[in-house]
Design a protein around this motif. Structure first.
Motif, PDB file in Angstrom:
ATOM      1  N   ASN A  91      41.393  -8.501  36.154  1.00 11.41           N
ATOM      2  CA  ASN A  91      40.633  -8.353  37.398  1.00 11.41           C
ATOM      3  C   ASN A  91      40.122  -6.921  37.460  1.00 11.41           C
ATOM      4  O   ASN A  91      40.915  -5.981  37.590  1.00 11.41           O
ATOM      5  CB  ASN A  91      41.521  -8.657  38.604  1.00 11.41           C
ATOM      6  CG  ASN A  91      40.748  -8.622  39.913  1.00 11.41           C
ATOM      7  OD1 ASN A  91      39.584  -8.214  39.961  1.00 11.41           O
ATOM      8  ND2 ASN A  91      41.383  -9.060  40.988  1.00 11.41           N
ATOM      9  N   VAL A 123      40.673 -19.470  42.262  1.00  8.18           N
ATOM     10  CA  VAL A 123      40.453 -18.014  42.285  1.00  8.18           C
ATOM     11  C   VAL A 123      39.146 -17.698  43.007  1.00  8.18           C
ATOM     12  O   VAL A 123      38.916 -16.552  43.404  1.00  8.18           O
ATOM     13  CB  VAL A 123      40.422 -17.407  40.860  1.00  8.18           C
ATOM     14  CG1 VAL A 123      41.749 -17.607  40.163  1.00  8.18           C
ATOM     15  CG2 VAL A 123      39.276 -17.965  40.040  1.00  8.18           C
ATOM     16  N   PHE A 124      38.285 -18.734  43.169  1.00  7.20           N
ATOM     17  CA  PHE A 124      37.015 -18.521  43.855  1.00  7.20           C
ATOM     18  C   PHE A 124      37.053 -19.011  45.304  1.00  7.20           C
ATOM     19  O   PHE A 124      36.019 -19.068  45.964  1.00  7.20           O
ATOM     20  CB  PHE A 124      35.887 -19.235  43.106  1.00  7.20           C
ATOM     21  CG  PHE A 124      35.686 -18.731  41.719  1.00  7.20           C
ATOM     22  CD1 PHE A 124      35.205 -17.441  41.494  1.00  7.20           C
ATOM     23  CD2 PHE A 124      35.987 -19.516  40.623  1.00  7.20           C
ATOM     24  CE1 PHE A 124      35.027 -16.965  40.200  1.00  7.20           C
ATOM     25  CE2 PHE A 124      35.804 -19.053  39.329  1.00  7.20           C
ATOM     26  CZ  PHE A 124      35.332 -17.766  39.122  1.00  7.20           C
ATOM     27  N   PRO A 132      41.152 -16.307  47.927  1.00  6.17           N
ATOM     28  CA  PRO A 132      41.419 -16.638  46.523  1.00  6.17           C
ATOM     29  C   PRO A 132      42.903 -16.697  46.207  1.00  6.17           C
ATOM     30  O   PRO A 132      43.708 -15.941  46.757  1.00  6.17           O
ATOM     31  CB  PRO A 132      40.726 -15.499  45.761  1.00  6.17           C
ATOM     32  CG  PRO A 132      40.615 -14.384  46.731  1.00  6.17           C
ATOM     33  CD  PRO A 132      40.469 -15.007  48.082  1.00  6.17           C
ATOM     34  N   ILE A 182      45.004 -15.821  43.336  1.00  2.00           N
ATOM     35  CA  ILE A 182      45.041 -15.076  42.084  1.00  2.00           C
ATOM     36  C   ILE A 182      46.505 -14.785  41.762  1.00  2.00           C
ATOM     37  O   ILE A 182      47.240 -14.264  42.606  1.00  2.00           O
ATOM     38  CB  ILE A 182      44.235 -13.768  42.191  1.00  2.00           C
ATOM     39  CG1 ILE A 182      42.794 -14.076  42.619  1.00  2.00           C
ATOM     40  CG2 ILE A 182      44.253 -13.011  40.883  1.00  2.00           C
ATOM     41  CD1 ILE A 182      41.958 -12.842  42.865  1.00  2.00           C
ATOM     42  N   TYR A 221      33.228 -14.592  32.312  1.00  2.00           N
ATOM     43  CA  TYR A 221      32.868 -13.912  33.550  1.00  2.00           C
ATOM     44  C   TYR A 221      33.129 -12.415  33.374  1.00  2.00           C
ATOM     45  O   TYR A 221      34.127 -12.029  32.762  1.00  2.00           O
ATOM     46  CB  TYR A 221      33.712 -14.401  34.738  1.00  2.00           C
ATOM     47  CG  TYR A 221      33.611 -15.873  35.028  1.00  2.00           C
ATOM     48  CD1 TYR A 221      32.822 -16.357  36.072  1.00  2.00           C
ATOM     49  CD2 TYR A 221      34.333 -16.804  34.269  1.00  2.00           C
ATOM     50  CE1 TYR A 221      32.746 -17.716  36.346  1.00  2.00           C
ATOM     51  CE2 TYR A 221      34.253 -18.159  34.534  1.00  2.00           C
ATOM     52  CZ  TYR A 221      33.462 -18.609  35.576  1.00  2.00           C
ATOM     53  OH  TYR A 221      33.388 -19.948  35.841  1.00  2.00           O
ATOM     54  N   SER A 249      33.373 -10.533  36.186  1.00  2.00           N
ATOM     55  CA  SER A 249      34.246 -10.280  37.327  1.00  2.00           C
ATOM     56  C   SER A 249      34.352 -11.571  38.117  1.00  2.00           C
ATOM     57  O   SER A 249      33.673 -12.563  37.818  1.00  2.00           O
ATOM     58  CB  SER A 249      33.682  -9.165  38.220  1.00  2.00           C
ATOM     59  OG  SER A 249      32.535  -9.623  38.925  1.00  2.00           O
ATOM     60  N   LEU A 250      35.190 -11.560  39.141  1.00  2.00           N
ATOM     61  CA  LEU A 250      35.344 -12.749  39.980  1.00  2.00           C
ATOM     62  C   LEU A 250      34.159 -12.935  40.917  1.00  2.00           C
ATOM     63  O   LEU A 250      34.054 -13.959  41.587  1.00  2.00           O
ATOM     64  CB  LEU A 250      36.647 -12.662  40.780  1.00  2.00           C
ATOM     65  CG  LEU A 250      37.921 -12.767  39.941  1.00  2.00           C
ATOM     66  CD1 LEU A 250      39.157 -12.526  40.784  1.00  2.00           C
ATOM     67  CD2 LEU A 250      38.007 -14.123  39.253  1.00  2.00           C
TER      68      LEU A 250
END
Length: 793
Positions: free
Chosen positions: A74, A87-88, A92, A94, A187, A189-190
């Motif tokens: 992260n 996580v989205f 979230p 995480i 990805y 980042s988130l």
């Protein structure tokens, strides 16, 4: 026909497509632009299979794994984490530690086990960004079987059963591994978008951990197009070009057509005869329309929906040639795509693929499919939808999980769920018993209000939460939501389904406003949409509170601000009889959205924060007062409207305005003045009488508490005032409107009289959320009703 170079340019210029779509669906999701993209993918793949290293497209194999696991660093804190698609979430989930995993996913033991192993093993790989992969196996899932006389390792992460020869390089790797995963998406980042494809070349190879990317490599030389196959692809693209030139995409019901086509696929067909498919589409839509009309309660609502549906059918008929050509183009793209799929299927794979035919016998099948990915991360699915549809629907969906997961689901179903009816009465049944009961009455789920849901889970008696007539519905909705949360991560991680299920469209009513302060007129409007009295009934009714910076509403006596938070609290407590209705939600809009109108337009746009999809209906709430509904004129043609969304606005969707006893309309400005009048002079009988028309009289003290103002001392109400209030309680234009007492279970006159001690004790049993001071219905009435409906015995 354009050149491959032009196709590559189109791919470079296209925005990243982070949702996997079937190639032939692109014309149904993105219209003319989608056709250009589909065409470009085909031409670039043609170059790829001719061995052109400059091609902009790579192909990856779709592995049928589950759950999807996200893992990496992260960038916000530099910590390694694992997670699922949650996580989205807005909040979230995480997981940095095993404790996080248990806290976030403890309701799904199998998922906890897999995420715990992922957290234990994956940090060793040295992932420095964020990768998404499909879980394939762990050492507890592998078993050894003989296939054609040769020993194989077998594992079944989802629908497809994978088998690998024990005495092969891959078999030896898998046999020594405790955890297996295939990475396919990257990805940064988130908060960033997804790029299809994952470069695993720099990851550490660690004993006991098997991983791979999903990119297709051909070491056999069999995946090359013959001259005849190349000519066939080019011919199909040329024919598609000719048909596409005659299509006007604007105004076509693309989302409805896509849903219909998916229903054809589930029946084993795909646009073989465009004329027959057009007739099928008309019949399918007519049946949907009939079901929708029959669900409406009012004659006016039914006639309005029928008229709107007839207009749609006439539109479809007027656009028949465009629709036929769209079907033809989609079919041609489908046939071209299948040439590539057949070539990829001819490759010699290190794994063999099977499905269970339902009897326990294994039937050989091809890989789930492939994904074509360009250099910018755009991806489209190359899947034989007809074959995989047959496999997917041949296998009972409950058999898609491993034996371990099936066992876990059985354990979940056996869990008891208790509903507290009153302080000394409760119902306890297993979740499986609850679900059977719900299925038997064909209950339609509506999301329960958050505070009602939490109260029921926390053991608050149902008699203290909801109205008598909604008790059964709220119990069932709570159980369905709770059960859904137990399954949701498993469902979310089931991967990207090859055939999208035709979800029934929902009707959402948006009721935007400042609501400074909410009053009976507002409540009547929300109630109308939630119950379908006088207007079409909404599955969800969303109260949208505007919260613009610099646009204050204040109380006249001290200039104190009435905030959006005040408004929310008034809705939840003073008008809890409305906000506890099934499907009613409250949302406070971002401060950047300055007016209720701009909020509504944002909520029907492509960037809507709502979970709505093409084919859904959105009613823009309005009153008939002063032709308020005219502010939505032109909304259905809004250029940024979410594609495929049906926006319903106008007089037929507007609620008749509630009136005060003097025939005047309710006004938030007047209400703020009345509130101030009683702060300045608590003995102002006339202001109190008028305030009791705006606010349930037994909630007036609560209103002042929320606003941080001293509550007025309730004066004696003259007899003639009592009569006026009684008339108000029954004179609303909307059925079931809250009277002066505000009690939704009350059918008596609304005048407040002094309670004796016995009546006060009774009132404690009545809804805490609704705050009713008096009620002639006792807890026994609710229990009797639940027994009559079979919920209690």
């Amino acid at each position: 026909m354009g050149t491959p170079g032009r196709a590559g340019k189109l791919l470079k210029e296209g925005a990243a497509n982070t949702h996997l779509t079937h190639l032939e669906e692109l014309v149904l999701t993105q219209g003319a632009e989608g056709y250009n993209m589909a065409r470009a993918f085909l031409l670039e793949l043609l170059e790829t299979l001719k061995g052109n290293s400059r091609s902009h497209v790579q192909t990856s194999v779709k592995w049928d794994g589950a759950p999807a696991i996200f893992a990496g660093i992260n960038p916000e804190n530099g910590k390694f984490f694992v997670g699922t698609k949650s996580v989205f979430n807005k909040v979230p989930k995480i997981n940095y530690t095993e404790e996080d995993i248990v806290n976030n996913h403890g309701h799904a033991p199998g998922l906890v086990d897999k995420l715990t192993k992922a957290l234990r093993y994956l940090p060793q790989l040295g992932i420095n960004n964020i990768l998404q992969g499909d879980f394939m196996f762990d050492d507890e899932m592998l078993d050894e079987v003989e296939i054609d006389g040769e020993p194989h390792y077998r594992f079944k992460p989802n629908t497809i059963i994978y088998a690998v020869p024990v005495d092969s390089d891959l078999g030896r790797e898998i046999g020594q591994s405790r955890f297996g995963i295939v990475f396919h998406t990257t990805y940064d980042s988130l908060d960033s978008g997804a790029s299809f494809g994952a470069d695993v070349s720099s990851l550490n190879r660690v004993p006991g951990i098997w991983f791979d990317d999903a990119f297709f490599t051909d070491d056999t030389g069999t995946v090359t197009l013959t001259e005849n196959e190349e000519r066939s692809v080019i011919s199909l693209v040329n024919r598609a070009d000719e048909v596409n030139e005659h299509i006007t995409y604007e105004g076509l019901p693309l989302e409805l057509l896509n849903i219909y086509i998916n229903s054809e696929i589930r029946a084993g067909q795909f646009l073989e005869d465009p004329e027959l498919s057009f007739d099928g589409f008309i019949n399918w839509y007519s049946e949907r329309l009939e079901k929708r009309v029959n669900k409406l309660k009012s004659e006016r609502g039914r006639s309005g929906a029928a008229a709107k549906g007839q207009q749609d059918l006439e539109l479809f008929d007027s656009r028949k040639e465009d629709i036929l050509n769209l079907f033809r183009v989609s079919r041609l793209l489908f046939e071209a795509k299948n040439i590539f799929i057949e070539k990829y299927n001819n490759a010699v794979y290190n794994t063999r693929h099977f499905v269970d035919d339902g009897s326990g016998d294994l039937v050989a099948t091809n890989p789930e499919g492939y994904v074509a990915v360009d250099h910018e991360g755009n991806g489209v699915k190359f899947v034989d939808r007809l074959e995989f549809s047959r496999a997917n629907f041949m296998v009972d969906q409950s058999d898609k999980f491993t034996n371990e997961s099936t066992k876990q689901l059985s354990e979940i179903k056996s869990n008891n769920f208790t509903i507290q009816i009153s302080k000394d009465r409760q119902i306890t049944k297993s979740l499986e018993e609850w679900m059977k009961e719900i299925d038997q009455i064909n209950h339609k789920y509506q999301k329960p209000p958050e505070f009602v849901y939490n109260d029921i889970l926390n053991g608050v008696p149902i008699t203290e939460i909801v109205q008598q007539e909604f008790a059964q519905e709220m119990i069932y909705n709570t159980i369905l939501r709770y059960t859904g949360k137990l399954y949701i991560e498993r469902e979310d991680e089931a991967g990207d389904p090859v055939v999208d299920i035709d979800a029934a469209p929902q009707t959402v009513a948006l009721v935007p406003g400042a609501f400074k302060v909410p009053h009976r007129g507002h409540a009547d409007m929300v109630r109308a949409y939630a119950t379908g009295v006088g207007v079409p009934k909404a599955d969800r009714t969303i109260i949208l509170i505007s919260n613009p910076e610099g646009a204050k509403r204040t109380l006249p006596h001290d200039d104190s601000e009435v905030t959006a938070e005040h408004s929310r609290q008034v809705w939840e407590t003073v008008f809890s009889d409305v906000t506890s209705l099934p499907g009613v939600e409250i949302q406070v809009a971002d401060s950047e959205m300055r007016s209720p109108v701009s909020i509504a337009y944002e909520y029907i746009s492509e960037t809507t924060p709502l979970d709505i999809r093409a084919g859904d209906n959105v009613i823009l709430g309005a009153s008939k007062k002063n032709r308020d509904y005219e502010r939505w004129r032109g909304a259905s043609e809004y250029r940024n409207k979410k594609q495929g969304l049906n926006v319903l606005a106008g007089e037929e969707y507007a609620v008749p305005a509630s009136e005060r006893s003097d025939g005047k309309n309710f006004s938030a400005t007047d209400l703020r003045q009345l509130i101030s009048n009683l702060v300045v002079n608590p003995e102002d009988v006339e202001s109190f009488r008028q305030l009791a028309e705006y606010i349930p009289q037994d909630k007036i003290d609560e209103l002042y508490r929320i606003l941080g103002q001293p509550s007025p001392v309730s004066p004696e109400v003259p007899e003639e005032v009592e009569v006026g209030l009684e008339e108000i309680s029954t004179a609303s234009n909307v059925g079931g409107a809250v009277g002066a007492r505000g009690g939704p279970w009350s059918t008596e006159a609304a005048a407040i009289k002094k309670d004796n001690e016995e009546e006060k004790e009774k009132s404690k049993l009545v809804t805490r959320s609704l705050g009713i001071a008096e009620n002639k219905q006792t807890v026994d009435d609710v229990i009797k009703l639940l027994m009559e409906r079979g919920i209690m015995t």
